[in-house]
Motif scaffolding. Structure first.
Motif, PDB file in Angstrom:
ATOM      1  N   GLY A 135       0.807  -1.222   0.000  1.00 53.56           N
ATOM      2  CA  GLY A 135       0.000   0.000   0.000  1.00 53.56           C
ATOM      3  C   GLY A 135       0.839   1.270   0.000  1.00 53.56           C
ATOM      4  O   GLY A 135       0.380   2.314  -0.452  1.00 53.56           O
ATOM      5  N   GLN A 136       2.074   1.169   0.485  1.00 53.98           N
ATOM      6  CA  GLN A 136       2.936   2.348   0.524  1.00 53.98           C
ATOM      7  C   GLN A 136       3.322   2.786  -0.887  1.00 53.98           C
ATOM      8  O   GLN A 136       3.262   3.967  -1.224  1.00 53.98           O
ATOM      9  CB  GLN A 136       4.196   2.045   1.342  1.00 53.98           C
ATOM     10  N   VAL A 154       9.713   7.139  -0.201  1.00 55.72           N
ATOM     11  CA  VAL A 154       8.762   6.404   0.639  1.00 55.72           C
ATOM     12  C   VAL A 154       9.272   5.014   1.037  1.00 55.72           C
ATOM     13  O   VAL A 154       9.264   4.655   2.214  1.00 55.72           O
ATOM     14  CB  VAL A 154       7.390   6.279  -0.082  1.00 55.72           C
ATOM     15  N   PRO A 157      13.403   4.854   2.670  1.00 53.63           N
ATOM     16  CA  PRO A 157      13.523   5.376   4.044  1.00 53.63           C
ATOM     17  C   PRO A 157      12.888   4.456   5.086  1.00 53.63           C
ATOM     18  O   PRO A 157      13.369   4.351   6.205  1.00 53.63           O
ATOM     19  CB  PRO A 157      12.786   6.716   3.989  1.00 53.63           C
ATOM     20  N   GLN A 158      11.798   3.781   4.698  1.00 53.91           N
ATOM     21  CA  GLN A 158      11.184   2.849   5.644  1.00 53.91           C
ATOM     22  C   GLN A 158      11.970   1.558   5.734  1.00 53.91           C
ATOM     23  O   GLN A 158      12.130   0.979   6.804  1.00 53.91           O
ATOM     24  CB  GLN A 158       9.753   2.524   5.214  1.00 53.91           C
ATOM     25  N   VAL A 234      12.047   6.017  16.324  1.00 55.70           N
ATOM     26  CA  VAL A 234      11.070   6.922  16.934  1.00 55.70           C
ATOM     27  C   VAL A 234       9.629   6.725  16.507  1.00 55.70           C
ATOM     28  O   VAL A 234       8.730   6.750  17.327  1.00 55.70           O
ATOM     29  CB  VAL A 234      11.441   8.403  16.698  1.00 55.70           C
ATOM     30  N   TYR A 235       9.433   6.509  15.193  1.00 52.63           N
ATOM     31  CA  TYR A 235       8.056   6.576  14.731  1.00 52.63           C
ATOM     32  C   TYR A 235       7.319   5.260  14.823  1.00 52.63           C
ATOM     33  O   TYR A 235       6.101   5.219  14.784  1.00 52.63           O
ATOM     34  CB  TYR A 235       7.987   7.100  13.292  1.00 52.63           C
ATOM     35  N   GLU A 236       8.065   4.155  14.935  1.00 50.09           N
ATOM     36  CA  GLU A 236       7.369   2.881  14.942  1.00 50.09           C
ATOM     37  C   GLU A 236       7.085   2.442  16.359  1.00 50.09           C
ATOM     38  O   GLU A 236       7.934   2.558  17.226  1.00 50.09           O
ATOM     39  CB  GLU A 236       8.189   1.821  14.198  1.00 50.09           C
ATOM     40  N   LYS A 237       5.898   1.940  16.563  1.00 54.30           N
ATOM     41  CA  LYS A 237       5.519   1.526  17.906  1.00 54.30           C
ATOM     42  C   LYS A 237       6.263   0.269  18.304  1.00 54.30           C
ATOM     43  O   LYS A 237       6.502  -0.577  17.473  1.00 54.30           O
ATOM     44  CB  LYS A 237       4.019   1.261  17.935  1.00 54.30           C
TER      45      LYS A 237
ATOM     46  N   ASN B 102      -2.879   3.892   4.339  1.00 54.40           N
ATOM     47  CA  ASN B 102      -1.588   3.957   3.647  1.00 54.40           C
ATOM     48  C   ASN B 102      -0.877   5.286   3.828  1.00 54.40           C
ATOM     49  O   ASN B 102      -0.279   5.823   2.890  1.00 54.40           O
ATOM     50  CB  ASN B 102      -1.753   3.666   2.152  1.00 54.40           C
ATOM     51  N   PHE B 104       2.229   7.525   5.141  1.00 55.95           N
ATOM     52  CA  PHE B 104       3.655   7.217   5.210  1.00 55.95           C
ATOM     53  C   PHE B 104       4.075   7.253   6.681  1.00 55.95           C
ATOM     54  O   PHE B 104       4.063   8.318   7.297  1.00 55.95           O
ATOM     55  CB  PHE B 104       4.452   8.211   4.373  1.00 55.95           C
ATOM     56  N   PRO B 105       4.421   6.097   7.253  1.00 54.29           N
ATOM     57  CA  PRO B 105       4.615   6.031   8.706  1.00 54.29           C
ATOM     58  C   PRO B 105       5.857   6.770   9.195  1.00 54.29           C
ATOM     59  O   PRO B 105       5.951   7.091  10.368  1.00 54.29           O
ATOM     60  CB  PRO B 105       4.759   4.525   8.982  1.00 54.29           C
ATOM     61  N   HIS B 106       6.791   7.060   8.277  1.00 59.70           N
ATOM     62  CA  HIS B 106       8.012   7.748   8.697  1.00 59.70           C
ATOM     63  C   HIS B 106       7.885   9.254   8.599  1.00 59.70           C
ATOM     64  O   HIS B 106       8.858   9.972   8.779  1.00 59.70           O
ATOM     65  CB  HIS B 106       9.200   7.257   7.870  1.00 59.70           C
ATOM     66  N   MET B 107       6.682   9.719   8.307  1.00 57.66           N
ATOM     67  CA  MET B 107       6.470  11.157   8.218  1.00 57.66           C
ATOM     68  C   MET B 107       5.338  11.557   9.161  1.00 57.66           C
ATOM     69  O   MET B 107       4.412  10.785   9.389  1.00 57.66           O
ATOM     70  CB  MET B 107       6.058  11.545   6.790  1.00 57.66           C
ATOM     71  N   TYR B 148       3.007  11.387  14.371  1.00 55.84           N
ATOM     72  CA  TYR B 148       3.231  10.343  13.374  1.00 55.84           C
ATOM     73  C   TYR B 148       1.947   9.524  13.262  1.00 55.84           C
ATOM     74  O   TYR B 148       1.164   9.470  14.213  1.00 55.84           O
ATOM     75  CB  TYR B 148       4.406   9.450  13.781  1.00 55.84           C
ATOM     76  N   SER B 150       1.351   6.508  13.625  1.00 52.06           N
ATOM     77  CA  SER B 150       1.166   5.544  14.723  1.00 52.06           C
ATOM     78  C   SER B 150       0.634   6.217  15.986  1.00 52.06           C
ATOM     79  O   SER B 150       0.199   5.540  16.909  1.00 52.06           O
ATOM     80  CB  SER B 150       2.481   4.843  15.024  1.00 52.06           C
TER      81      SER B 150
END
Ligand SMILES: Nc1ncnc2c1ncn2[C@@H]1O[C@H](COP(=O)(O)OP(=O)(O)O)[C@@H](O)[C@H]1O
Ligand SMILES: [Mg+2]
Lengths: 237, 257
Positions: A135-136, A154, A157-158, A234-237, B102, B104-107, B148, B150
């Motif tokens: 989906g990204q 997109v 970076p992930q 940081v951003y991921e749980k 969808n 962008f999880p890094h933004m 973010y 999340s």
């Protein structure tokens, strides 16, 4: 020169391990620097190589060029991962001699290690990119991004956040594997240990000191890696 | 008559041997809100995804804003792929909202909305930031700019995703079950934003089972079953006197739940 050898032989019998280590540590550190240089070169060029090959493998085979690159990348990872590093080192250093290509020991070692690491890193990066939710890419394309831009902004970076743990493992493995380059006579850490093992007749002390330095290096490497990984989380749980 | 925003002619789509879209003819007029419903697996998502060429079609033609999607038919009847850049430019004028957001999880939310503006539309960063802020305020997320994905609820994520799509100033918006991944209590806030968008005159294709939304906002409802458009009607007629037995059965099931 002869005097030095005699001196070492003469005193070796009465030395403790500590004495041995204290006496030879500076020479080992010189070897360790070569090991580090070799590893850093292989990490950097192996990662670049791996990224390119991974992108070639993942991309669609739309044109003749992309289809060719895809084939080439598959061939590369197949051949390198299916043959021993030791054989690859010999092929680069001695094999190329047959074609009048003479490389220094460091050059041969660096090339063989980089090409080898690149193949494993290709698979790591490929798996990392494929692990990103489909989906990204779709969301990025739906915004009007080109495939390349979507990758750059997109997907990669992930992916690289997920890639850090396996890449750190790979870098640590590379550091250890660099000891194989000692077979072509490059005086890195392992070769240094072999030299002093035979010149002093204290193989246990000689190789244990090398082992301890490798352990120190891999621990530092892993610690730095874990720190970087934390910072990226940081951003991921 | 004005040129429709979307025109699909004889579209066929296969996944391997699975015939997913069968002879689809469909037009969407400017400002029209078209609701698409039908059982799971009937091809609704695929239909939307063909409109912006996330999926290529096998037969037929699709035009969006008068431009061919995916393939162009030459005067001699041969089909050639549309140039990559042209397809990207067309896509940037079609907003898409996904069931699973969808984002962008890094933004951050703000960066999500800015991303297309900066990298696709080449809007200067400062200007893009202001615009993204305004959009997020408009969807009620003025206080979540730096969060973010999340750190947002499902409803907040979907509203951010709508803001991201709106930022591109699309001429057409595609919604693929935008509320079906949400907890029931969060559906209302997303539907409210969609209603605002519809009221501003946006052309919309909405796959949804929210019959309240369809009744209130749709100009037309189509019912899909096994890759076919089985029924097509104004909402009043669609809900009160559907023609097909399968439509009736579907409506009974939906309204009962
Ligand atoms: N990428 C795909 N590959 C193969 N089959 C697919 C793919 N996407 C969807 N399908 C199949 O196509 C049919 C229609 O799917 P879809 O358009 O998602 O239906 P809906 O959105 O109405 O539930 C389903 O049978 C589904 O399993
Ligand atoms: Mg669907």
């Amino acid at each position: 020169m002869n005097h030095l050898w005699l001196f070492l032989l003469d005193t070796a019998g009465r030395m403790t391990s500590w004495d041995f280590w204290a006496a030879y540590l500076p020479y080992y550190l010189i070897g360790a620097v070569v090991t580090i240089e070799l590893t850093v070169v292989a990490v950097i060029s192996g990662t670049l190589l791996g990224l390119l090959a991974a992108l070639a493998k993942i991309g669609a085979a739309k044109t003749l060029l992309t289809a060719g690159l895809k084939r080439l990348a598959s061939l590369y990872t197949w051949a390198i991962r299916g043959t021993p590093l030791l054989v690859q080192i010999y092929l680069v250093h001695f094999g190329l001699n047959q074609f009048d290509i003479t490389l220094s020991r460091f050059e041969s070692g660096a090339i063989a290690l980089s090409v080898n690491a690149g193949a494993y890193i290709t698979e790591i990066i490929r798996a990392g990119i494929l692990s990103i939710d489909k989906g990204q890419m779709e969301a990025a394309r739906a915004l009007g991004m080109s495939y390349a831009k979507a990758m750059r902004r997109v997907i990669i970076p992930q992916a690289y956040r997920r890639l850090t743990p396996p890449l750190i493992n790979e870098f640590v493995a590379l550091l250890k594997d660099s000891s194989l380059v000692s077979v072509i006579g490059l005086v890195e850490l392992m070769r240094t240990a072999r030299i002093y093992s035979s010149s002093t007749f204290r193989p246990f002390d000689a190789f244990l000191l090398a082992a301890l330095i490798y352990l120190l290096l891999t621990t530092v490497f892993t610690t730095i890696g874990n720190y970087v990984e934390k910072r990226l989380e940081v951003y991921e749980k | 008559m004005t040129e429709p925003v979307v025109r699909m002619k004889g579209v066929e789509k296969y996944f391997g041997s699975l015939h997913v879209l069968k002879n689809i003819h469909l037009s969407v007029a400017p400002g029209e809100v078209l609701v698409i419903c039908g059982p799971s697996g009937s091809g609704k998502s695929t239909l939307l995804r063909c409109v912006n060429h996330l999926e290529p079609i096998d037969e037929g033609e699709i035009f969006v804003l008068g431009q061919p999607v995916g393939f162009r038919t030459l005067p001699n009847g041969r089909k050639v792929p549309v140039k990559e850049q042209d397809m990207n430019r067309l896509r940037s004028q079609i907003g898409m909202v996904f069931q699973r957001f969808n984002l962008f999880p890094h933004m951050t939310a703000l960066e999500n909305v800015m991303e297309g503006l900066v990298t696709v539309k080449k809007v200067p960063r400062d200007e893009a930031r202001e615009k993204a802020k305004r959009l997020l305020e408009k969807v009620g997320l003025g206080d979540k700019l730096q969060n973010y994905p999340s750190q947002l609820s499902g409803g907040q994520q979907q509203r951010t995703a709508i803001a991201r799509a709106l930022g591109m100033e699309p001429k057409l918006m595609l919604f693929d079950e935008p509320t079906s991944a949400l907890d029931p209590e969060l559906i209302g806030e997303v539907l409210a934003v969609m209603k605002d968008v519809a009221k501003e005159g946006m052309t919309m294709m909405v796959v949804t089972h929210e019959m309240g939304f369809a009744r209130e906002m749709a100009d037309r409802v189509i019912f899909m079953d096994q890759g076919e458009i089985l029924e097509e009607a104004e909402p009043e007629k669609f809900f009160t006197e559907p023609e097909h037995e399968r439509t009736k059965a579907f409506l009974r099931r939906i309204l009962a739940s």
